[in-house]
Write an enzyme that holds these catalytic residues in place. Structure first.
Site, mmCIF file in Angstrom:
data_model
loop_
_atom_site.group_PDB
_atom_site.id
_atom_site.type_symbol
_atom_site.label_atom_id
_atom_site.label_comp_id
_atom_site.label_asym_id
_atom_site.label_seq_id
_atom_site.Cartn_x
_atom_site.Cartn_y
_atom_site.Cartn_z
ATOM 1 N N TYR A 161 0.834 -1.206 0.000
ATOM 2 C CA TYR A 161 0.000 0.000 0.000
ATOM 3 C C TYR A 161 0.868 1.254 0.000
ATOM 4 O O TYR A 161 0.637 2.192 -0.771
ATOM 5 C CB TYR A 161 -0.926 -0.017 1.215
ATOM 6 C CG TYR A 161 -1.782 1.220 1.343
ATOM 7 C CD1 TYR A 161 -2.774 1.499 0.409
ATOM 8 C CD2 TYR A 161 -1.619 2.100 2.411
ATOM 9 C CE1 TYR A 161 -3.575 2.622 0.524
ATOM 10 C CE2 TYR A 161 -2.415 3.229 2.541
ATOM 11 C CZ TYR A 161 -3.389 3.481 1.596
ATOM 12 O OH TYR A 161 -4.180 4.604 1.710
ATOM 13 N N LYS B 108 1.355 4.162 -3.040
ATOM 14 C CA LYS B 108 1.124 5.566 -2.733
ATOM 15 C C LYS B 108 2.362 6.406 -3.054
ATOM 16 O O LYS B 108 2.254 7.528 -3.573
ATOM 17 C CB LYS B 108 0.746 5.736 -1.255
ATOM 18 C CG LYS B 108 -0.675 5.313 -0.930
ATOM 19 C CD LYS B 108 -1.696 6.212 -1.625
ATOM 20 C CE LYS B 108 -3.105 5.923 -1.211
ATOM 21 N NZ LYS B 108 -4.113 6.750 -1.916
#
Length: 318
Positions: free
Chosen positions: A100, A104
């Site tokens: 994740y 990002k």
């Protein structure tokens, strides 16, 4: 700025839904549009969502982009080095480990590079970034899961992070409000906000995550009481045992997702910040106080308490 603006929100999940709600209350906005996962089948052929959004903005002459990122894009790094009360200018090197955070960080790079890029009408694209931290509030499913875990253990809420670990928590309504203000001031003061990054924050009273979670759950159900710290070594052993059993019994046993080692290391590492940059740049003040945020969260939890599913752990939610 006397023209009426049309806003597009890409993604209407936990934070996005609150952004849409607050945008819809602003009288200077003509229309709020939402592009969400209902269009999944149509966009599956594209590889990088952020890249396509930025490209579309340049082609269609959409001049402003606010990207919702996460503190996970910065750290902790693979060495699990702490950051204690840094800010947007704090230098922190190394690569993040969780998928994740990696995605990002990749998206942030694209957004930074797109700032100032030429559009088809000759104008320039203006972008900035908001980094959210651990966000709580209505529809925060991880709070539902924590409540189920606590109730299954005689209403005792144990915790993984050591008591000296610090993490920022922010109410979803205040994260959304910061988006509304950034989007507006990106138009009013592009020279100041262009290419900037802002950490989200409010007056949530502590950086001790286990205390925040306990206050939220006990406000909803006073029987929930704070338990004890689960030692790192014990959880490490549980993770290794789970992995071994999964390998041995596969494909006959397919367990629910379980905590992994990179996520555990992230949880026990201090990564906190202290900033007033949003206040200085565009006059941000939290729209909801801590008491309001706690009450709203507790009321929502009460409403859904009777319809909670079996708990699962997910990297992004944690």
């Amino acid at each position: 700025m006397d023209r009426a603006w049309v806003y597009l929100v890409t993604g209407c999940g936990f934070i996005g839904e609150k952004i849409v709600e607050l945008l819809s209350q602003q009288d200077y906005i003509k229309e709020v549009r939402v592009f969400d996962s209902v269009a999944k089948g149509e966009v599956e052929k594209f590889t990088t969502g952020t890249e396509n959004v930025l490209r579309a903005c340049c082609v269609l002459n959409v001049p402003y982009v606010v990207y919702t990122s996460s503190v996970a894009a910065v750290g902790p790094n693979t060495s699990h080095e702490p950051m204690l009360r840094g800010n947007e200018d704090t230098i922190y090197s190394g690569e993040v480990e969780l998928p994740y955070g990696k995605t990002k960080a990749m998206a942030e790079k694209l957004v930074f590079e797109a700032n100032g890029k030429k559009m088809s009408n000759g104008g320039k694209l203006t972008t900035c970034i908001i980094r959210a931290n651990t966000v709580y509030g209505e529809k925060a499913t991880y709070l539902q899961e924590l409540y189920l875990f606590a109730k299954a253990r005689n209403s005792v809420l144990n915790y993984l992070e050591p008591e000296n670990t610090e993490r920022n928590y922010t109410y979803v309504g205040n994260v959304a409000w910061m988006h509304v203000l950034v989007a507006r001031n990106l138009q009013l003061k592009p020279d100041l906000l262009a290419g900037q990054v802002y950490y989200s924050y409010d007056d949530t009273p502590t950086r001790k995550g286990f205390l925040i979670r306990h206050q939220l759950l006990s406000t909803m159900d006073p029987s929930v009481r704070l338990g004890s710290h689960i030692p790192y070594w014990k959880m490490w052993l549980m993770i290794q045992l789970h992995r071994m059993i999964k390998v041995i019994l596969y494909p006959f046993w397919k367990p629910q997702p379980f905590l992994n080692l990179p996520l555990l290391n992230t949880i026990v590492t201090t990564f906190s910040y202290e900033t007033d940059k949003a206040s200085r740049h565009f006059g941000y003040k939290p729209l909801f106080t801590w008491e309001e945020s706690k009450h709203r969260t507790a009321q929502w939890l009460k409403a859904v308490a009777g319809n909670l599913d079996t708990p699962q752990l997910h990297e992004k939610k944690n």
